[in-house]
Design an enzyme around this catalytic site. Structure first.
Site, PDB file in Angstrom:
ATOM      1  N   ASN A 110       0.838  -1.206   0.000  1.00 18.62           N
ATOM      2  CA  ASN A 110       0.000   0.000   0.000  1.00 18.62           C
ATOM      3  C   ASN A 110       0.865   1.245   0.000  1.00 18.62           C
ATOM      4  O   ASN A 110       1.966   1.265   0.536  1.00 18.62           O
ATOM      5  CB  ASN A 110      -0.966  -0.010   1.195  1.00 18.62           C
ATOM      6  CG  ASN A 110      -0.387   0.676   2.417  1.00 18.62           C
ATOM      7  OD1 ASN A 110      -0.465   1.903   2.557  1.00 18.62           O
ATOM      8  ND2 ASN A 110       0.218  -0.115   3.300  1.00 18.62           N
ATOM      9  N   PHE A 114      -1.411   8.158   4.499  1.00 19.87           N
ATOM     10  CA  PHE A 114      -2.187   8.764   5.607  1.00 19.87           C
ATOM     11  C   PHE A 114      -3.441   9.490   5.109  1.00 19.87           C
ATOM     12  O   PHE A 114      -3.715  10.634   5.495  1.00 19.87           O
ATOM     13  CB  PHE A 114      -1.333   9.757   6.416  1.00 19.87           C
ATOM     14  CG  PHE A 114      -0.233   9.147   7.234  1.00 19.87           C
ATOM     15  CD1 PHE A 114      -0.149   7.774   7.460  1.00 19.87           C
ATOM     16  CD2 PHE A 114       0.736   9.964   7.819  1.00 19.87           C
ATOM     17  CE1 PHE A 114       0.881   7.232   8.233  1.00 19.87           C
ATOM     18  CE2 PHE A 114       1.768   9.426   8.590  1.00 19.87           C
ATOM     19  CZ  PHE A 114       1.838   8.064   8.786  1.00 19.87           C
ATOM     20  N   SER A 174       5.840   4.946   8.609  1.00 16.49           N
ATOM     21  CA  SER A 174       5.175   4.676   7.336  1.00 16.49           C
ATOM     22  C   SER A 174       6.116   5.064   6.203  1.00 16.49           C
ATOM     23  O   SER A 174       6.703   6.143   6.227  1.00 16.49           O
ATOM     24  CB  SER A 174       3.888   5.488   7.218  1.00 16.49           C
ATOM     25  OG  SER A 174       3.458   5.459   5.873  1.00 16.49           O
ATOM     26  N   ASN A 176       5.175   5.833   3.312  1.00 17.83           N
ATOM     27  CA  ASN A 176       4.406   6.560   2.296  1.00 17.83           C
ATOM     28  C   ASN A 176       4.266   8.057   2.552  1.00 17.83           C
ATOM     29  O   ASN A 176       3.530   8.734   1.849  1.00 17.83           O
ATOM     30  CB  ASN A 176       3.021   5.921   2.154  1.00 17.83           C
ATOM     31  CG  ASN A 176       3.141   4.457   1.786  1.00 17.83           C
ATOM     32  OD1 ASN A 176       3.906   4.114   0.887  1.00 17.83           O
ATOM     33  ND2 ASN A 176       2.429   3.593   2.492  1.00 17.83           N
ATOM     34  N   THR A 177       4.916   8.561   3.581  1.00 15.49           N
ATOM     35  CA  THR A 177       4.976  10.007   3.811  1.00 15.49           C
ATOM     36  C   THR A 177       6.453  10.365   3.728  1.00 15.49           C
ATOM     37  O   THR A 177       7.258   9.876   4.534  1.00 15.49           O
ATOM     38  CB  THR A 177       4.379  10.361   5.196  1.00 15.49           C
ATOM     39  OG1 THR A 177       2.989  10.039   5.177  1.00 15.49           O
ATOM     40  CG2 THR A 177       4.545  11.846   5.517  1.00 15.49           C
ATOM     41  N   LYS A 216       5.992   3.380  16.960  1.00 13.37           N
ATOM     42  CA  LYS A 216       5.906   2.294  15.967  1.00 13.37           C
ATOM     43  C   LYS A 216       7.053   2.422  14.983  1.00 13.37           C
ATOM     44  O   LYS A 216       7.217   3.463  14.346  1.00 13.37           O
ATOM     45  CB  LYS A 216       4.568   2.358  15.236  1.00 13.37           C
ATOM     46  CG  LYS A 216       4.369   1.232  14.229  1.00 13.37           C
ATOM     47  CD  LYS A 216       2.932   1.129  13.794  1.00 13.37           C
ATOM     48  CE  LYS A 216       2.709   0.034  12.784  1.00 13.37           C
ATOM     49  NZ  LYS A 216       1.296  -0.090  12.419  1.00 13.37           N
ATOM     50  N   ASN A 245       6.014  -1.716  11.270  1.00  3.56           N
ATOM     51  CA  ASN A 245       5.221  -1.217  10.154  1.00  3.56           C
ATOM     52  C   ASN A 245       5.549  -2.052   8.900  1.00  3.56           C
ATOM     53  O   ASN A 245       6.204  -3.088   9.009  1.00  3.56           O
ATOM     54  CB  ASN A 245       5.547   0.270   9.949  1.00  3.56           C
ATOM     55  CG  ASN A 245       4.329   1.054   9.484  1.00  3.56           C
ATOM     56  OD1 ASN A 245       3.635   0.630   8.563  1.00  3.56           O
ATOM     57  ND2 ASN A 245       4.074   2.182  10.112  1.00  3.56           N
TER      58      ASN A 245
HETATM   59  C1  LIG Z   1      -3.588  -0.917   3.615  1.00  2.00           C
HETATM   60  C2  LIG Z   1      -2.750  -0.674   4.849  1.00  2.00           C
HETATM   61  C3  LIG Z   1      -2.822   0.550   5.501  1.00  2.00           C
HETATM   62  C4  LIG Z   1      -2.044   0.782   6.648  1.00  2.00           C
HETATM   63  N1  LIG Z   1      -2.131   1.983   7.293  1.00  2.00           N
HETATM   64  C5  LIG Z   1      -1.402   2.201   8.418  1.00  2.00           C
HETATM   65  C6  LIG Z   1      -1.516   3.418   9.137  1.00  2.00           C
HETATM   66  O1  LIG Z   1      -2.287   4.309   8.792  1.00  2.00           O
HETATM   67  N2  LIG Z   1      -0.725   3.585  10.237  1.00  2.00           N
HETATM   68  C7  LIG Z   1       0.129   2.609  10.681  1.00  2.00           C
HETATM   69  O2  LIG Z   1       0.794   2.800  11.701  1.00  2.00           O
HETATM   70  N3  LIG Z   1       0.229   1.433  10.024  1.00  2.00           N
HETATM   71  C8  LIG Z   1      -0.514   1.217   8.921  1.00  2.00           C
HETATM   72  N4  LIG Z   1      -0.407   0.021   8.270  1.00  2.00           N
HETATM   73  C9  LIG Z   1       0.567  -0.992   8.761  1.00  2.00           C
HETATM   74  C10 LIG Z   1      -0.095  -2.032   9.657  1.00  2.00           C
HETATM   75  O3  LIG Z   1      -0.638  -1.457  10.811  1.00  2.00           O
HETATM   76  C11 LIG Z   1       0.939  -3.102  10.059  1.00  2.00           C
HETATM   77  O4  LIG Z   1       1.941  -2.500  10.857  1.00  2.00           O
HETATM   78  C12 LIG Z   1       1.624  -3.759   8.860  1.00  2.00           C
HETATM   79  O5  LIG Z   1       0.709  -3.938   7.800  1.00  2.00           O
HETATM   80  C13 LIG Z   1       2.228  -5.115   9.237  1.00  2.00           C
HETATM   81  O6  LIG Z   1       1.255  -5.998   9.730  1.00  2.00           O
HETATM   82  P1  LIG Z   1       0.503  -7.092   8.818  1.00  2.00           P
HETATM   83  O7  LIG Z   1       1.555  -7.872   8.110  1.00  2.00           O
HETATM   84  O8  LIG Z   1      -0.296  -7.879   9.788  1.00  2.00           O
HETATM   85  O9  LIG Z   1      -0.360  -6.325   7.873  1.00  2.00           O
HETATM   86  C14 LIG Z   1      -1.177  -0.226   7.123  1.00  2.00           C
HETATM   87  C15 LIG Z   1      -1.124  -1.478   6.464  1.00  2.00           C
HETATM   88  C16 LIG Z   1      -1.900  -1.690   5.338  1.00  2.00           C
HETATM   89  C17 LIG Z   1      -1.817  -3.038   4.649  1.00  2.00           C
END
Ligand SMILES: Cc1cc2nc3c(=O)[nH]c(=O)nc-3n(C[C@H](O)[C@H](O)[C@H](O)COP(=O)(O)O)c2cc1C
Length: 341
Positions: A110, A114, A174, A176-177, A216, A245
């Protein structure tokens, strides 16, 4: 079984549309009382950061960026739900498409950036929720706030969410920022965490409540970065760390469809990297600092492995997309079994 059919239907839609449909479906299911049928035996209480969690399995940040689905997500059995990332001002995020599935690897990429309705909207929602579990609120900075003023954005969010959160996550990881992850560099991190802790102490006095702060971090860290982060966390009295993350690495998905899309990779290919950072943090931190293990949990065994490596709590996002609500129960069963053997 039921979820695998539903997933087939959802995966016909593009990932962002499917995300909206799934959450609205969950909300409807909650309103008619159907979701709670899924979650027998979720009581597995743990005390972490001074908070009593009904169980150690949580929904990771990003699924519910604005706090619209706290009760619906809570109703499938999560012990905690983390909402956000929220920013001081609303922002639309990056152009679509910006979420991609890599089904072969139980993974996603992704680059949402934000997208959120702003902290005032989220606070309104957080104020109304009825979920009996623990609510985490994850805060960030707007994309157009330069890093030398990032602390101002985090402080605005900290103040606004303070009275509504059981714990607050500082998201500096993240991909993406632009430049956000530079805030993990020891000098910048120390300044940011110090400013947040100072304000937290004042807010704790005002509200007669010390709300735990966690940071995080990214999985793309070398051991030297991890040591610096651990020192800063301790020096600035943070209560915990979320590891991790999403990753910018693509080595585990080379050659698969969408693997070259820019953004953060999550799900199974992230697991080993996230576990490495988790274990290194456990080694580097005193046991009073709690760890939330996140990244690549798609089975009960994955959750139990993170507990084994030193996590006090676990969270997932991508696993929920691929495995559905049953994953909560699977994780709880595996964690319970591991603790009794
Ligand atoms: C579509 C998407 C959006 C996410 N948005 C955020 C976010 O806004 N803030 C954040 O701290 N992590 C965000 N994450 C990261 C997740 O919270 C998590 O740390 C990461 O995906 C690893 O866990 P997973 O393998 O179980 O997905 C996002 C992940 C995905 C897939």
């Amino acid at each position: 079984m039921m979820y695998s059919l539903l997933r087939k239907a959802l995966f016909i839609a593009d990932p962002e549309t499917a995300h909206g449909l799934a959450l609205e479906g969950l909300r409807l299911g909650h309103e008619i009382g159907a979701t709670s049928l899924l979650c027998s035996n979720i009581s597995q209480p743990v005390t972490v950061m001074g908070l009593e969690f009904p169980n150690p399995v949580g929904m990771a940040a990003g699924m519910d960026k604005n706090g619209d689905y706290i009760d619906a997500l809570g109703s499938v059995g999560f012990g905690f739900v983390e909402i956000g990332t929220t920013t001081p001002r609303p922002q639309s995020g990056n152009p679509k498409p910006r979420i991609f599935r890599i089904e072969e690897a139980n993974a996603m990429i992704n680059r949402l950036g934000f997208n959120n309705k702003g902290v005032d909207y989220l606070v309104e929602k957080a104020n109304k929720h009825r979920f009996q579990g623990i609510l985490g609120i994850n805060i960030g900075k707007n994309f157009d706030t330069p890093n030398d003023r990032a602390a101002d954005d985090y402080l605005v969010c900290l103040e606004k969410v303070y009275a509504h959160a059981d714990y607050i996550t500082i998201n500096i990881s993240s991909p993406n920022t632009k430049g956000l992850r530079d805030l993990q560099d020891t000098e910048q991190l120390d300044k940011l965490l110090a400013a947040l802790n100072t304000r937290r102490l004042e807010l704790a006095d005002e509200h007669q409540q010390r709300v735990p702060l966690v940071v995080k971090v990214a999985p793309d860290l070398v051991d030297e970065d991890i040591a610096g982060i651990a020192e800063s966390v301790v020096r600035n009295e943070f209560d915990g760390v979320i590891a991790t993350n999403t990753t910018i690495s693509r080595s585990a998905v080379k050659g698969l469809p969408h693997a070259d899309e820019p953004g953060g990779l999550s799900g199974t290919p992230l697991k080993d990297m996230a576990n490495h950072v988790l274990a290194a943090l456990r080694d580097a931190l005193p046991k009073e600092v709690s760890l939330i293990g996140t990244g690549g949990i798609t089975s009960g065994a994955d959750a139990a492995e993170k507990i084994q490596l030193g996590a006090d709590l676990v969270q997932f996002y991508t696993g929920f997309v691929y495995k559905g609500p049953d994953l909560v129960k699977d994780c709880l069963t595996a964690i319970r079994k591991q603790k009794t053997t």
